[in-house]
Design an enzyme around this catalytic site. Structure first.
Site, PDB file in Angstrom:
ATOM      1  N   TYR A  47       4.747 -37.849  60.146  1.00 54.39           N
ATOM      2  CA  TYR A  47       5.197 -38.043  58.763  1.00 54.39           C
ATOM      3  C   TYR A  47       4.426 -37.163  57.784  1.00 54.39           C
ATOM      4  O   TYR A  47       4.883 -36.952  56.659  1.00 54.39           O
ATOM      5  CB  TYR A  47       5.038 -39.499  58.343  1.00 54.39           C
ATOM      6  CG  TYR A  47       5.881 -40.486  59.106  1.00 54.39           C
ATOM      7  CD1 TYR A  47       6.848 -40.081  60.027  1.00 54.39           C
ATOM      8  CD2 TYR A  47       5.709 -41.854  58.905  1.00 54.39           C
ATOM      9  CE1 TYR A  47       7.600 -41.007  60.727  1.00 54.39           C
ATOM     10  CE2 TYR A  47       6.474 -42.791  59.601  1.00 54.39           C
ATOM     11  CZ  TYR A  47       7.406 -42.354  60.514  1.00 54.39           C
ATOM     12  OH  TYR A  47       8.159 -43.284  61.201  1.00 54.39           O
ATOM     13  N   HIS A 105       5.601 -42.134  69.797  1.00 53.32           N
ATOM     14  CA  HIS A 105       6.652 -42.029  68.786  1.00 53.32           C
ATOM     15  C   HIS A 105       8.034 -41.795  69.407  1.00 53.32           C
ATOM     16  O   HIS A 105       9.023 -42.413  69.017  1.00 53.32           O
ATOM     17  CB  HIS A 105       6.306 -40.905  67.808  1.00 53.32           C
ATOM     18  CG  HIS A 105       6.990 -41.017  66.488  1.00 53.32           C
ATOM     19  ND1 HIS A 105       6.501 -40.442  65.340  1.00 53.32           N
ATOM     20  CD2 HIS A 105       8.132 -41.640  66.110  1.00 53.32           C
ATOM     21  CE1 HIS A 105       7.318 -40.706  64.317  1.00 53.32           C
ATOM     22  NE2 HIS A 105       8.310 -41.422  64.777  1.00 53.32           N
TER      23      HIS A 105
END
Length: 275
Positions: A47, A105
């Site tokens: 992110y 992830h």
């Protein structure tokens, strides 16, 4: 705020997602979320905002033991050394000595799952992460991880909302007391003017997004991490907890098409269902 108990941690069922929020905007969003009462903050190395999240936490005044912080290792960092380096970088940016939940992830096609979980468990044993888990794992990958390897995963974080069927994965996870954490729980903003949800919302003096969020949080073993930047949106998501959906509402939602997956990166696994 209710919690889900999993692998020795208490996971607040409603968290604050931070995907695609960076810099000062991310810091302000996390600061306002914490001030409103959020205690579950979700971020990831990909992110690019762990430093902003860390800055917000550092100045919040919220005791560390009251917070749940999740971050994630990217799919091209899944060798043992790369996992350790990624966690080092994440902890430095977050200004923390540990995270509560550390997740893979996305699965990688050439990953060595036993080596990955051995490394993650060592990090847990060292106290640098309190629990480990996965994101975007299919049923086949879950079976390999949990049934074959015996990995003590604390959750599977996947796309889940009123327009996608995740019943097979949810059933598998429930049978093993593993939470499902729903990302994109509002279908990336597509539910704001959804007509069937609007009709339910009108009945409850709510919004379609609040109805969709409460539908998720009413389910056993499900948590959700909607992204919300503005304090008004963050409060609206908290207020969704006050709605009481009835059987008719749930039947209407059950009848909606459930074949709409919106998160489809090129590196995604082959999903187990048509969606």
């Amino acid at each position: 705020m209710t919690h889900l108990l999993t692998q020795g941690i208490r996971l607040p069922r409603l968290g604050l997602g931070t995907f695609r929020v960076q810099g000062d905007a991310c810091r302000a969003a996390v600061e306002s979320g914490l001030a409103l009462g959020y205690r579950h903050i979700d971020t990831a190395e990909m992110y690019g905002n762990e430093d902003a999240v860390g800055a917000a936490i550092a100045t919040s005044g919220v005791p560390r033991d009251d917070l749940h912080v999740t971050t994630k290792v990217w799919h091209d960092h899944l060798t043992p050394d790369a996992i350790r380096s990624a966690l080092d970088a994440s902890l430095h940016k977050l200004r923390l000595d540990h995270v509560d939940l550390y997740l893979v992830h996305w699965p990688a096609r050439d990953m060595n799952l036993p080596a990955i979980f051995e490394t993650l468990q060592r990090l847990r044993d060292e106290g640098r992460v309190r629990a480990i888990g996965v994101c975007n794992f299919t049923l086949a990958l879950l079976r390999q991880s949990v049934d074959d390897i015996g990995a003590p995963i604390a959750c599977n974080q996947i796309e889940y909302h009123v327009l996608i069927d995740q019943a097979p994965v949810l059933a598998y996870l429930r049978a093993r007391s593993i939470p499902l954490v729903a990302y994109a729980p509002l279908a990336q903003g597509r539910l704001a003017e959804h007509p069937e949800l609007q009709a339910i919302a009108d009945k409850h003096g709510a919004t379609p997004a609040q109805v969709a969020l409460k539908w998720l949080l009413d389910q056993d073993g499900v948590a959700a991490i909607p992204k919300a930047q503005r304090p008004q949106s963050q409060q609206a998501n908290l207020d969704a907890l006050k709605i009481s959906l009835d059987d008719h509402d749930r039947r209407v939602i059950a009848a909606l098409p459930k074949d709409q997956r919106f998160v489809r990166p090129a590196f995604a696994p082959v999903w187990d269902t048509a969606v």
